[in-house]
Structures are given as C-alpha cells and as structure tokens.
Design a protein around this motif. Structure first.
Motif, PDB file in Angstrom:
ATOM      1  N   ASP A 201       0.814  -1.218   0.000  1.00 27.45           N
ATOM      2  CA  ASP A 201       0.000   0.000   0.000  1.00 27.45           C
ATOM      3  C   ASP A 201       0.847   1.268   0.000  1.00 27.45           C
ATOM      4  N   HIS A 202       2.045   1.204   0.591  1.00 31.11           N
ATOM      5  CA  HIS A 202       2.867   2.412   0.723  1.00 31.11           C
ATOM      6  C   HIS A 202       3.885   2.567  -0.401  1.00 31.11           C
ATOM      7  N   ILE A 203       3.832   1.665  -1.393  1.00 35.46           N
ATOM      8  CA  ILE A 203       4.779   1.735  -2.510  1.00 35.46           C
ATOM      9  C   ILE A 203       4.002   1.870  -3.817  1.00 35.46           C
ATOM     10  N   SER A 204       4.339   2.884  -4.589  1.00 35.35           N
ATOM     11  CA  SER A 204       3.706   3.049  -5.898  1.00 35.35           C
ATOM     12  C   SER A 204       4.787   3.130  -6.968  1.00 35.35           C
ATOM     13  N   VAL A 205       4.544   2.443  -8.066  1.00 30.10           N
ATOM     14  CA  VAL A 205       5.491   2.424  -9.192  1.00 30.10           C
ATOM     15  C   VAL A 205       4.747   2.801 -10.463  1.00 30.10           C
ATOM     16  N   ARG A 206       5.239   3.821 -11.135  1.00 26.45           N
ATOM     17  CA  ARG A 206       4.664   4.247 -12.406  1.00 26.45           C
ATOM     18  C   ARG A 206       5.715   4.149 -13.501  1.00 26.45           C
ATOM     19  N   VAL A 207       5.255   3.911 -14.713  1.00 25.30           N
ATOM     20  CA  VAL A 207       6.161   3.726 -15.850  1.00 25.30           C
ATOM     21  C   VAL A 207       5.951   4.827 -16.883  1.00 25.30           C
ATOM     22  N   ILE A 208       7.062   5.326 -17.428  1.00 23.82           N
ATOM     23  CA  ILE A 208       7.031   6.237 -18.575  1.00 23.82           C
ATOM     24  C   ILE A 208       7.395   5.408 -19.802  1.00 23.82           C
TER      25      ILE A 208
END
Length: 283
Positions: A201-208
């Motif tokens: 819940d406390h980790i977010s990963v986004r991709v470009i």
C-alpha cells in the motif's frame, strides 16, 4: 562538548539551517555568541557541524533570531537531540560516507520519491541486479567492497518494513526496465521484484513508456526525501565524486516540479503493472 571529525549529512543539515536562521535575522556570529554567553568559535563550530547544540541553546538561538516557525524549530531540536545509531553504522570506515548518509536520511524521511531513466531505483533492486550494477562501475570496485555495497543496498529496504513505513513513489522510464545490467534471468527476476514490491500500500510504481508524444523529460535522476517539515526536504543529486545532498529551497523547488511533471505523463498504477508484466513476458 567535543568536536566532530566528520559530521554526517544530517548533522551538517542542522548546522546549515541554524546558519540560515542567523543570516535571515541579520545577526553576526559574534552577536549570536554573546546571546549564548559563548565564544564566536563555538558558534562557528556549531554552524559547521563540528559541534552539537543542546535543545535549550537551540531554542534560545531561534528565539533571538525571531524564528516563529514552531514546526521547524521542533524539527531542528529533534535533529540536534537525536542519538540514533542505526544499522548503517556497521559500515563506517568500510564504505564511503555518502552510503551511510543516504541510509540515515531514509531512516528519518517522511517520504521517498525517485525518478530513474536508465537504471531501476536502488530501493527496488534485487541482490543480483545491484551486484551487476556496482560491477560495471569505473574505476572497478574491489571484490570485498562490492559485496559490502550490495549488502548495504539490500539493508536499505528496511524502511519498507517499518511498522508505519513512509510512502515511497517511483517513476521509472521504460529504458531502465529494458536495459539488462546482467542476463535475462536477472532482468526477469528484477521485474518480478518491482511488481512484488508495488503491491504494498505504501509503494507506488509508475512507468514512462517510450511511446509517448512530446516528452522531453529530465533525462536525469530525481531523488527526493521528505523532512519532518517541507523546509527540511532533501534532494539527492549525482556529483562527479558521489552523491550530493541538495537543500536550497530553489533547487528543492526544481526537483519537486520535475517529479510532478514526469509523474503527470506516466502511466497510472494499474497500467504500469500491466506494462511491467508485458515486459517480463518478452523475456
């Protein structure tokens, strides 16, 4: 109080903030010394990180400097009175000081934000990926130090396991996910690790993704660590001889803006996970 031979980055940040408060008040070091009944040499040592300062003296200085930001003063007091000897201390004298400073910074951070274009962020790396990344360093790292660097990087992940972990946000360019610092098996395991950690819940990963119009990007790493108050945030930059700790408000503003820009054009969390799953299948 005895003087320090090598202040930590956290101790230096306290010193810098105290000097900024004095400068903003238009008070000389000699005048500040008179307010405490000490010598100007002691003020110089405090503002150089070579000597600590008690809570009583710090609050007296802040009052004389007409600092009305109680949150900032309380945060500075916490820094001045902190006696934490964390796990990173076992590496003192074995690894370059910035390694210890980064671990201490993360231990006290209220958030961490990373943007990477060419390599998976250190906090998300597997043991094998980190070893391969450190092995490619020029000049070459001696085998014993290589293992210490890898072990240290793996231990930094304790911030994810704290009872109330600070939020961690990573924006990773497709290039970083595709570049193989080692072989296919290491690359596959690394993508799996990113997906595994992103479920927290406390980790977010986004991709470009590459397939993105009108993206100039920053093309350099963006690393931010939150302080107890925004004025104590820290940015991490790559310098010729290692990591540079950036604390000027102007530069912090630049890093915050850069992060918001790349986050805005990145895929959302669900699409990012699907994207990483697709890359893993290609391997």
């Amino acid at each position: 109080m005895s003087t320090r031979r090598e202040p930590t980055a956290r101790q230096m940040r306290l010193a810098v903030e105290l000097r900024r408060l004095r400068d903003a008040a238009g008070i000389s070091a000699r005048e500040a010394a008179a307010m405490l009944g000490v010598s100007s040499v002691q003020i110089s040592q405090i503002e150089s990180g070579l000597s600590g300062v008690s809570e009583v003296r710090l609050r007296r200085l802040a009052s004389n400097y007409a600092c009305t930001d109680d949150g900032l003063v309380d945060a500075l007091v916490a820094m001045a009175t902190d006696r934490t000897r964390g796990w990173w201390e076992e590496y003192r004298g074995l690894l370059p000081t910035p390694f210890l400073d980064i671990a201490e910074l993360e231990h006290h951070s209220t958030y961490r934000r990373d943007v990477e274009f060419l390599i998976v962020p250190g906090l998300l790396q597997t043991d094998a990926y980190a070893r391969a990344a450190f092995s490619s360093r020029i000049p070459e790292v001696p085998p014993e130090e290589l293992e210490l660097r890898v072990r240290h990087r793996m231990q930094r992940k304790v911030i994810f396991e704290a009872p109330a972990p600070a939020p961690y946000e990573a924006v990773i360019h497709e290039a970083a996910l595709r570049i193989r610092v080692s072989d296919r098996s290491v690359a596959r395991a690394q993508l799996a690790r990113v997906l595994e950690l992103s479920e927290a819940d406390h980790i977010s990963v986004r991709v470009i993704p590459f397939d993105l119009d009108c993206f100039g990007g920053t093309w350099s790493s963006v690393m931010l660590a939150g302080g107890a108050v925004p004025k104590l945030d820290t940015a991490l930059g790559d310098a010729p001889h290692g990591t540079a700790f950036i604390d000027s408000e102007a530069q912090l503003g630049v890093f915050r803006t850069l992060f918001r820009r790349v986050e805005a054009v990145s895929l959302d969390l669900e699409r990012s996970r699907d994207f990483i799953h697709g890359l893993a299948k290609e391997l």
